[in-house]
Write an enzyme that holds these catalytic residues in place. Structure first.
Site, mmCIF file in Angstrom:
data_model
loop_
_atom_site.group_PDB
_atom_site.id
_atom_site.type_symbol
_atom_site.label_atom_id
_atom_site.label_comp_id
_atom_site.label_asym_id
_atom_site.label_seq_id
_atom_site.Cartn_x
_atom_site.Cartn_y
_atom_site.Cartn_z
ATOM 1 N N LYS A 23 0.846 -1.199 -0.020
ATOM 2 C CA LYS A 23 0.057 -0.066 0.129
ATOM 3 C C LYS A 23 0.694 1.200 -0.006
ATOM 4 C CE LYS A 23 -2.500 2.485 3.643
ATOM 5 N NZ LYS A 23 -0.936 3.186 4.261
ATOM 6 N N ASN A 24 2.044 1.102 0.918
ATOM 7 C CA ASN A 24 2.787 2.283 0.976
ATOM 8 C C ASN A 24 3.692 2.606 -0.089
ATOM 9 O OD1 ASN A 24 1.105 2.923 3.176
ATOM 10 N ND2 ASN A 24 2.630 2.428 4.681
ATOM 11 N N ARG A 97 -3.407 10.647 2.857
ATOM 12 C CA ARG A 97 -2.458 11.485 3.038
ATOM 13 C C ARG A 97 -1.417 11.741 1.466
ATOM 14 N NH1 ARG A 97 -1.441 13.471 7.497
ATOM 15 N NH2 ARG A 97 0.606 14.126 7.106
ATOM 16 N N CYS A 121 -4.533 8.109 8.829
ATOM 17 C CA CYS A 121 -4.937 7.680 10.323
ATOM 18 C C CYS A 121 -4.625 8.629 11.439
ATOM 19 C CB CYS A 121 -4.147 6.321 10.683
ATOM 20 S SG CYS A 121 -4.733 5.131 9.664
ATOM 21 N N ARG A 126 0.990 14.453 12.964
ATOM 22 C CA ARG A 126 1.107 14.357 11.151
ATOM 23 C C ARG A 126 1.244 15.490 10.535
ATOM 24 N NH1 ARG A 126 -1.336 8.895 9.031
ATOM 25 N NH2 ARG A 126 0.772 8.897 8.025
ATOM 26 N N ASP A 311 4.429 0.347 12.181
ATOM 27 C CA ASP A 311 3.156 -0.379 11.339
ATOM 28 C C ASP A 311 3.210 -1.710 12.008
ATOM 29 O OD1 ASP A 311 2.234 2.101 9.910
ATOM 30 O OD2 ASP A 311 4.388 1.778 9.098
ATOM 31 N N VAL A 333 8.253 6.676 16.634
ATOM 32 C CA VAL A 333 7.849 7.291 15.065
ATOM 33 C C VAL A 333 6.674 8.216 15.291
ATOM 34 C CG1 VAL A 333 7.419 6.953 12.764
ATOM 35 C CG2 VAL A 333 9.043 5.139 13.953
ATOM 36 N N ARG A 419 -9.023 0.335 3.882
ATOM 37 C CA ARG A 419 -8.089 1.115 3.179
ATOM 38 C C ARG A 419 -6.714 0.349 2.813
ATOM 39 N NH1 ARG A 419 -5.892 5.399 6.678
ATOM 40 N NH2 ARG A 419 -4.112 5.383 5.078
HETATM 41 C C1 EPZ Z 1 4.389 6.540 6.075
HETATM 42 O O1 EPZ Z 1 3.734 7.820 6.445
HETATM 43 C C2 EPZ Z 1 3.333 5.650 5.966
HETATM 44 N N1 EPZ Z 1 2.408 5.983 5.135
HETATM 45 C C3 EPZ Z 1 2.980 5.227 7.362
HETATM 46 O O2 EPZ Z 1 1.906 4.072 7.280
HETATM 47 C C4 EPZ Z 1 4.123 4.679 8.127
HETATM 48 O O3 EPZ Z 1 3.796 4.514 9.567
HETATM 49 C C5 EPZ Z 1 5.241 5.807 8.234
HETATM 50 O O4 EPZ Z 1 5.584 6.341 6.800
HETATM 51 C C6 EPZ Z 1 6.567 5.620 8.750
HETATM 52 O O5 EPZ Z 1 6.979 4.172 8.246
HETATM 53 C C7 EPZ Z 1 2.176 6.029 3.888
HETATM 54 O O6 EPZ Z 1 3.273 5.550 3.328
HETATM 55 C C8 EPZ Z 1 1.165 6.613 3.158
HETATM 56 P P1 EPZ Z 1 6.656 9.801 8.133
HETATM 57 P P2 EPZ Z 1 4.468 9.279 6.578
HETATM 58 O O7 EPZ Z 1 6.547 11.301 7.241
HETATM 59 O O8 EPZ Z 1 5.074 9.293 5.543
HETATM 60 C C9 EPZ Z 1 7.102 13.079 11.257
HETATM 61 C C10 EPZ Z 1 -0.055 2.910 7.614
HETATM 62 O O9 EPZ Z 1 -0.563 2.660 8.490
HETATM 63 N N2 EPZ Z 1 6.894 14.157 10.117
HETATM 64 O O10 EPZ Z 1 7.491 9.075 7.949
HETATM 65 O O11 EPZ Z 1 3.335 10.146 6.834
HETATM 66 C C11 EPZ Z 1 5.448 12.807 11.597
HETATM 67 O O12 EPZ Z 1 4.812 13.280 12.367
HETATM 68 C C12 EPZ Z 1 0.501 4.416 7.669
HETATM 69 O O13 EPZ Z 1 0.240 2.374 6.520
HETATM 70 C C13 EPZ Z 1 6.927 15.657 10.577
HETATM 71 O O14 EPZ Z 1 7.277 15.808 11.802
HETATM 72 O O15 EPZ Z 1 5.462 9.063 7.698
HETATM 73 C C14 EPZ Z 1 6.130 11.440 12.226
HETATM 74 O O16 EPZ Z 1 6.073 11.600 13.510
HETATM 75 C C15 EPZ Z 1 0.320 5.144 8.901
HETATM 76 N N3 EPZ Z 1 6.962 16.565 9.672
HETATM 77 C C16 EPZ Z 1 7.453 11.183 11.696
HETATM 78 O O17 EPZ Z 1 7.913 12.466 11.106
HETATM 79 C C17 EPZ Z 1 6.594 16.198 8.226
HETATM 80 O O18 EPZ Z 1 6.474 17.175 7.465
HETATM 81 C C18 EPZ Z 1 7.335 9.988 10.300
HETATM 82 O O19 EPZ Z 1 6.466 10.424 9.420
HETATM 83 C C19 EPZ Z 1 6.538 15.004 7.941
HETATM 84 C C20 EPZ Z 1 6.689 13.880 8.933
#
Ligand code: EPZ
Length: 440
Positions: A23-24, A97, A121, A126, A311, A333, A419
């Site tokens: 999915k991701n 997202r 989610c 986020r 995850d 995370v 989803r």
């Molecule tokens: C991706 O989310 C995945 N979603 C998430 O899967 C997954 O948990 C996550 O990566 C970590 O592996 C998709 O790919 C659609 P991040 P993403 O940016 O890209 C902070 C699922 O259930 N951050 O790596 O949104 C954020 O708040 C989902 O499949 C900022 O502060 O995750 C978090 O604490 C849930 N500012 C950390 O970084 C930003 O601009 C990691 O988020 C961006 C992120």
């Protein structure tokens, strides 16, 4: 479709299921097709809601999308990319997202973009500050607008040098999708290096991009003037595979996950083994099973790749309620990824949440009042309850708990699980689970 499952739990899951593309990754590869001058074809695409949302958004931007769910093939022809009506884009606000990743490709193709408010989610704040900062550094103008953000590129986007404050998956993807067509060289340090990102780099390279991944999380991109379409088979969904593995362990069963790939799951497999689960790997998948002996409590910290994925945490916690002793899980995370445990407690689990970092290292959330560490005492028999799905992975964990618990549970809001888990009720049936979907 009815949104509730009655699950008659307490029976081990036995059998075989297949996982398809991640999915991701799939949704991001679909966005990448916007950058090509010709059509692209993505294979191994699962039938999940996120694919539908991204397809709709691409179609609004003039991409011709043809999806055959049975074959798992999506064809994307971006020859007539155009700016859609804001009101049309707005209908997809809050659905996913992924729209934030349309920014770079649309700026290159159209010089402007409107991105609707994001969904996803509720597992933390986020924010998208890293994304917006990246886009600004490439030279884009970014403004908050009603219902979303408006972007424009008064000049062609230029390569830049950026260091991420945290190795964010989405921000790394944002940078890749923007840098490949920007003028000159871009260098990203502290990049995320998840397997899904590596596969996105594979796709972009097929399209004509020049990207090198150096040591220490540094990615260098030499911008090119044109990219072409791609044909690619998506890597398997390692989150779905681990979810079914956890379900096998928590119910005392055995599940062969066709399509699961060892190379993407090394850290999960190590942890699964430490808990007392067993697995056998062959050329086509991985068989996960409970060997019958007591499970062991563990200490676990989630982390970015190659660490233990956030995850994977929620499904595994259900299995940890059946392990002997005290398990400690430190979520580093997302700041609010333990919302799902209150339902487990209502089913008999003993889980205490802490604001402190109960792990080997202090994380970003330590001094910020987030309940981001959990102590799980086990084994505790689980009993049936009436529970509501809170988010995608938390929801799957609730499902696992209902399958493990004696008696009939009602799991509400299960459409959220659609989803990210393809045909999960068909898979439950294939594994011998006893359940019925509410028909009213
Ligand atoms: C991706 O989310 C995945 N979603 C998430 O899967 C997954 O948990 C996550 O990566 C970590 O592996 C998709 O790919 C659609 P991040 P993403 O940016 O890209 C902070 C699922 O259930 N951050 O790596 O949104 C954020 O708040 C989902 O499949 C900022 O502060 O995750 C978090 O604490 C849930 N500012 C950390 O970084 C930003 O601009 C990691 O988020 C961006 C992120």
């Amino acid at each position: 479709m009815a949104d509730m499952l009655y699950v008659d739990g307490g029976n081990p899951l036995h059998g075989e299921i297949t996982v398809r593309g991640a999915k991701n990754f799939v949704s991001k590869a679909m966005v990448a097709a916007l950058l090509g001058e010709g059509p692209s074809e993505l294979r191994n695409v699962p039938k999940i809601r996120d694919v539908q949302v991204v397809s709709e958004l691409l179609e609004l931007h003039g991409v011709h999308v043809r999806y055959c769910p049975e074959a798992g093939v999506v064809e994307l022809d971006p020859c007539n990319v155009r700016t859609p009506m804001v009101a049309d884009v707005d209908t997809l606000a809050g659905a996913s997202r992924i729209p934030i990743l349309f920014c770079g490709p649309l700026l290159h193709r159209l010089g402007e973009a409107f991105i609707p408010d994001l969904g996803g989610c509720a597992i933390g704040g986020r924010p998208i500050d890293f994304h917006l900062e990246i886009l600004r550094q490439f030279g884009a103008e970014v403004d908050k607008a009603e219902g979303g953000i408006r972007l424009s590129a008064p000049e062609p986007l230029r390569g830049t040098k950026i260091a991420l404050p945290y190795p964010s998956v989405g921000a790394t993807e944002q940078l890749l999708l923007t840098a490949v067509r920007a003028e000159g060289i871009t260098e990203l340090s502290n990049a995320a290096i998840e397997p899904e990102i590596a596969d996105l780099i594979n796709v972009l390279q097929k399209m004509g991009a020049i990207i090198s991944v150096d040591t220490d999380r540094v990615i260098r991109i030499e911008g090119v003037q044109r990219l072409v379409g791609y044909t690619h088979t998506a890597l398997p969904d390692r989150i779905e595979a681990a979810s079914w593995a956890s379900a096998a362990l928590a119910t005392g069963g055995d599940v062969y996950v066709r399509g699961a790939r060892q190379a993407d799951m090394t850290t999960f497999l190590n942890t699964f083994r430490k808990v007392g689960g067993e697995f056998v790997i062959d050329d086509h998948g991985i068989s996960f099973f409970h060997p019958g002996a007591d499970l062991h409590s563990i200490h676990l910290e989630t982390d970015v790749h190659p660490g233990f994925m956030t995850d994977w945490q929620q499904p595994l916690v259900v299995a940890l309620t059946q392990a002997t002793g005290l398990s400690i899980v430190h979520e580093t995370v997302y700041e609010k990824r333990f919302g799902f445990v209150s339902a487990l407690e209502s089913m008999g689990a003993t889980i205490q949440l802490y604001r402190e970092c109960l792990g080997g290292h202090a994380c970003r959330f330590g001094q910020r009042n987030f309940y981001h560490s959990a102590v799980i005492f086990g084994p505790t028999p689980l009993s049936a309850a009436d529970i509501v799905v809170p988010d995608l992975r938390g929801g799957f964990s609730h499902l696992i708990a209902a399958l493990a618990a004696k008696g009939q549970s009602a799991v509400r809001g299960i459409s959220l699980i659609d989803r990210g888990y393809e045909r999960f009720t068909d898979k439950l049936a294939a594994l011998g689970a006893q359940f019925s979907r509410e028909t009213s």
